[in-house]
Design a protein around this motif. Structure first.
Motif, PDB file in Angstrom:
ATOM      1  N   LEU A  93      41.397  39.487  45.042  1.00 60.21           N
ATOM      2  CA  LEU A  93      40.509  38.781  45.666  1.00 60.21           C
ATOM      3  C   LEU A  93      39.602  39.220  46.802  1.00 60.21           C
ATOM      4  CD1 LEU A  93      42.412  35.030  45.378  1.00 60.21           C
ATOM      5  CD2 LEU A  93      40.244  35.806  44.094  1.00 60.21           C
ATOM      6  N   TYR A  94      40.441  39.769  47.670  1.00 57.33           N
ATOM      7  CA  TYR A  94      39.822  40.459  48.791  1.00 57.33           C
ATOM      8  C   TYR A  94      39.331  41.661  48.502  1.00 57.33           C
ATOM      9  CZ  TYR A  94      39.037  42.279  53.575  1.00 57.33           C
ATOM     10  OH  TYR A  94      38.572  42.774  54.729  1.00 57.33           O
ATOM     11  N   GLY A  95      39.703  42.498  47.591  1.00 56.52           N
ATOM     12  CA  GLY A  95      39.022  43.770  47.212  1.00 56.52           C
ATOM     13  C   GLY A  95      37.777  43.446  46.506  1.00 56.52           C
ATOM     14  N   ILE A  96      37.670  42.608  45.721  1.00 58.25           N
ATOM     15  CA  ILE A  96      36.346  42.288  45.012  1.00 58.25           C
ATOM     16  C   ILE A  96      35.427  41.792  45.896  1.00 58.25           C
ATOM     17  CG2 ILE A  96      35.374  40.675  43.327  1.00 58.25           C
ATOM     18  CD1 ILE A  96      37.985  40.894  41.586  1.00 58.25           C
ATOM     19  N   GLY A  97      35.884  41.061  46.861  1.00 62.12           N
ATOM     20  CA  GLY A  97      34.917  40.173  47.968  1.00 62.12           C
ATOM     21  C   GLY A  97      34.282  41.378  49.004  1.00 62.12           C
ATOM     22  N   SER A  98      35.194  42.210  48.963  1.00 62.02           N
ATOM     23  CA  SER A  98      34.889  43.293  49.993  1.00 62.02           C
ATOM     24  C   SER A  98      33.698  44.421  49.356  1.00 62.02           C
ATOM     25  CB  SER A  98      35.969  44.349  50.582  1.00 62.02           C
ATOM     26  OG  SER A  98      36.931  43.259  51.205  1.00 62.02           O
ATOM     27  N   ALA A  99      33.891  44.797  48.126  1.00 66.82           N
ATOM     28  CA  ALA A  99      33.266  45.314  47.184  1.00 66.82           C
ATOM     29  C   ALA A  99      31.778  44.936  47.046  1.00 66.82           C
ATOM     30  CB  ALA A  99      33.874  45.756  45.929  1.00 66.82           C
ATOM     31  N   LEU A 100      31.785  43.392  46.957  1.00 66.49           N
ATOM     32  CA  LEU A 100      30.253  42.823  46.688  1.00 66.49           C
ATOM     33  C   LEU A 100      29.727  42.811  48.255  1.00 66.49           C
ATOM     34  CD1 LEU A 100      31.491  39.545  44.846  1.00 66.49           C
ATOM     35  CD2 LEU A 100      30.387  41.298  43.980  1.00 66.49           C
ATOM     36  N   ASP A 101      30.268  43.119  49.212  1.00 67.94           N
ATOM     37  CA  ASP A 101      29.759  43.379  50.478  1.00 67.94           C
ATOM     38  C   ASP A 101      28.700  44.284  50.338  1.00 67.94           C
ATOM     39  OD1 ASP A 101      29.217  42.823  53.095  1.00 67.94           O
ATOM     40  OD2 ASP A 101      30.438  44.315  53.885  1.00 67.94           O
ATOM     41  N   PHE A 102      28.825  45.425  49.695  1.00 66.57           N
ATOM     42  CA  PHE A 102      27.811  46.298  49.456  1.00 66.57           C
ATOM     43  C   PHE A 102      27.001  46.198  48.330  1.00 66.57           C
ATOM     44  CE2 PHE A 102      32.038  48.118  51.183  1.00 66.57           C
ATOM     45  CZ  PHE A 102      31.400  48.914  52.140  1.00 66.57           C
ATOM     46  N   VAL A 103      27.079  45.164  47.669  1.00 65.35           N
ATOM     47  CA  VAL A 103      26.336  44.504  46.491  1.00 65.35           C
ATOM     48  C   VAL A 103      25.306  43.979  47.019  1.00 65.35           C
ATOM     49  CG1 VAL A 103      26.162  43.712  44.446  1.00 65.35           C
ATOM     50  CG2 VAL A 103      28.035  45.108  44.734  1.00 65.35           C
ATOM     51  N   ASP A 104      25.393  43.052  47.681  1.00 63.81           N
ATOM     52  CA  ASP A 104      24.301  41.776  47.786  1.00 63.81           C
ATOM     53  C   ASP A 104      23.252  42.500  48.848  1.00 63.81           C
ATOM     54  OD1 ASP A 104      25.863  42.304  50.396  1.00 63.81           O
ATOM     55  OD2 ASP A 104      26.551  40.318  50.441  1.00 63.81           O
ATOM     56  N   GLY A 105      23.572  43.264  49.931  1.00 60.94           N
ATOM     57  CA  GLY A 105      22.526  44.057  50.726  1.00 60.94           C
ATOM     58  C   GLY A 105      21.887  44.995  49.772  1.00 60.94           C
ATOM     59  N   SER A 106      22.568  45.785  48.866  1.00 62.61           N
ATOM     60  CA  SER A 106      21.503  46.541  48.137  1.00 62.61           C
ATOM     61  C   SER A 106      20.632  45.784  47.321  1.00 62.61           C
ATOM     62  CB  SER A 106      22.574  47.323  47.259  1.00 62.61           C
ATOM     63  OG  SER A 106      23.223  48.046  48.014  1.00 62.61           O
ATOM     64  N   LEU A 107      21.218  44.690  46.583  1.00 59.41           N
ATOM     65  CA  LEU A 107      20.275  43.894  45.941  1.00 59.41           C
ATOM     66  C   LEU A 107      18.965  43.192  46.475  1.00 59.41           C
ATOM     67  CD1 LEU A 107      22.782  41.639  43.791  1.00 59.41           C
ATOM     68  CD2 LEU A 107      21.192  43.286  42.648  1.00 59.41           C
ATOM     69  N   ALA A 108      19.434  42.781  47.958  1.00 56.22           N
ATOM     70  CA  ALA A 108      18.388  42.288  48.677  1.00 56.22           C
ATOM     71  C   ALA A 108      16.951  43.149  49.133  1.00 56.22           C
ATOM     72  CB  ALA A 108      18.851  41.660  50.011  1.00 56.22           C
ATOM     73  N   ARG A 109      17.435  44.484  49.284  1.00 56.05           N
ATOM     74  CA  ARG A 109      16.683  45.598  49.467  1.00 56.05           C
ATOM     75  C   ARG A 109      15.855  45.859  48.403  1.00 56.05           C
ATOM     76  NH1 ARG A 109      21.035  46.785  52.807  1.00 56.05           N
ATOM     77  NH2 ARG A 109      21.904  48.168  51.531  1.00 56.05           N
ATOM     78  N   THR A 110      16.557  46.117  47.237  1.00 57.12           N
ATOM     79  CA  THR A 110      16.184  46.450  46.234  1.00 57.12           C
ATOM     80  C   THR A 110      14.918  45.536  45.510  1.00 57.12           C
ATOM     81  OG1 THR A 110      17.933  47.763  45.368  1.00 57.12           O
ATOM     82  CG2 THR A 110      16.292  47.273  43.590  1.00 57.12           C
ATOM     83  N   ALA A 111      15.141  44.233  45.629  1.00 61.07           N
ATOM     84  CA  ALA A 111      14.475  43.137  45.036  1.00 61.07           C
ATOM     85  C   ALA A 111      13.436  42.584  46.142  1.00 61.07           C
ATOM     86  CB  ALA A 111      15.229  41.865  44.764  1.00 61.07           C
ATOM     87  N   GLY A 112      13.377  43.442  47.433  1.00 60.31           N
ATOM     88  CA  GLY A 112      12.701  42.924  48.475  1.00 60.31           C
ATOM     89  C   GLY A 112      12.802  41.278  48.815  1.00 60.31           C
ATOM     90  N   ARG A 113      14.291  40.737  48.814  1.00 55.39           N
ATOM     91  CA  ARG A 113      14.762  39.632  49.001  1.00 55.39           C
ATOM     92  C   ARG A 113      15.514  39.552  50.127  1.00 55.39           C
ATOM     93  NH1 ARG A 113      14.628  34.596  46.113  1.00 55.39           N
ATOM     94  NH2 ARG A 113      15.430  33.120  47.870  1.00 55.39           N
ATOM     95  N   GLN A 114      15.145  40.338  51.299  1.00 52.91           N
ATOM     96  CA  GLN A 114      16.168  39.923  52.336  1.00 52.91           C
ATOM     97  C   GLN A 114      15.697  38.896  53.177  1.00 52.91           C
ATOM     98  OE1 GLN A 114      14.921  44.216  53.786  1.00 52.91           O
ATOM     99  NE2 GLN A 114      16.947  44.438  54.176  1.00 52.91           N
TER     100      GLN A 114
END
Length: 294
Positions: A157-178
């Motif tokens: 649970l913690y490992g997946i949650g930590s990995a997603l920390d690097f996903v949400d920011g990348s998605l926001a920058r890629t989609a221009g949705r910060q």
């Protein structure tokens, strides 16, 4: 503001209510984990022994703790839904390089301009909420007696949650949705994860108690900085750093490892000292910087 993340069709009009999306995301993740925990604790069986009753009580405690944290996360999200908009200007820094650096910029972004909020919560924010839900389900294990069948769940649970920390920011920058909301949620859930995961690891005998110095230093930094602001004292902006983000990633990786039942307590304690020391030094240095002592 017209939100272009999704086509506007009658079948997804409910997504125009960010509250509904937030509840759905958090409930789904907590519900799935509850099913896994119940299955492993054999909740489908009628208690006929002291051990079975104990397992039932473990599930009740898990549900109460996980549910309380999940509700608190949803309340925080609802409270800041008005910030579901881009930063007030291109110069506003909402980067989440470290869990203790961006709050001032987020607050200023909220105050400097009134920008129309997005109609939809947005995929990056959904991913961030999923992180929060994973940490809420992790919190429930603070009330569960460690047994072999669920020994790996906290680490996963913690490992997946930590990995997603690097996903949400990348998605926001890629989609221009910060968004300001996304930055707020990201910082809050980072801090929450750094508090919940060590507590569970300590209660399960997989980390020494003194490792709580990490969340203590983090929250002390925030409290100290906010106290200086309320008193009108000098609060300097933090300069860019090349070590904050790697140190945060190192802590996440180490805590994930510590939660996994694969390394002995003696080795974990040695590793904990090596990992914790640079983070504590960084928090102390950063506070001295914002207080204009150095």
């Amino acid at each position: 503001m017209r939100d272009t993340d999704f086509p506007v069709t009658s079948s997804i009009l409910f997504l125009r209510r960010p509250q509904v999306t937030a509840i759905a995301v958090v409930t789904a993740f907590v519900g799935v984990t509850a099913f896994l925990v119940a299955n492993e604790l054999h909740m489908q069986q009628v208690p006929d022994s002291f051990e079975a009753i104990s397992l039932n009580l473990d599930f009740v405690r898990w549900t109460l703790i996980a549910g309380t944290v999940a509700v608190a996360e949803l309340w925080y999200c609802y409270r800041h839904l008005g910030a579901n908009h881009p930063p007030a200007s291109a110069g506003d820094d909402t980067d989440t390089e470290a869990t203790h650096t961006a709050d001032a910029d987020i607050s200023s972004a909220d105050k400097t301009a009134k920008i129309e909020s997005y109609q939809f919560l947005g995929l990056p924010n959904i991913v961030t909420l999923a992180r929060g839900a994973l940490f809420a389900t992790l919190a429930g294990f603070a009330g569960v007696t460690p047994i072999y069948s669920i020994a790996w769940l906290p680490s996963l649970l913690y490992g997946i949650g930590s990995a997603l920390d690097f996903v949400d920011g990348s998605l926001a920058r890629t989609a221009g949705r910060q968004t300001v909301l996304g930055a707020k949620l990201d910082l809050t859930f980072d801090s929450l994860g750094f508090l919940i995961a060590p507590i569970v690891a300590i209660l399960w005998g997989q980390l020494p108690v003194w490792y709580l110095l990490l969340p203590a230093a983090q929250y002390s930094f925030k409290i100290g900085r906010n106290h200086r602001r309320r008193r009108g004292l000098c609060v300097q902006p933090l300069p860019a750093s090349s070590v904050r983000r790697p140190l945060a990633g190192l802590q996440m990786a180490f805590i994930t490892l510590a939660l996994a039942p694969i390394i002995g307590a003696n080795l974990i304690e040695i590793l904990a000292m090596a990992v914790l020391a640079p983070s504590l030094i960084t928090f102390i240095r950063d506070y001295l910087v914002i207080a204009d002592y150095i």
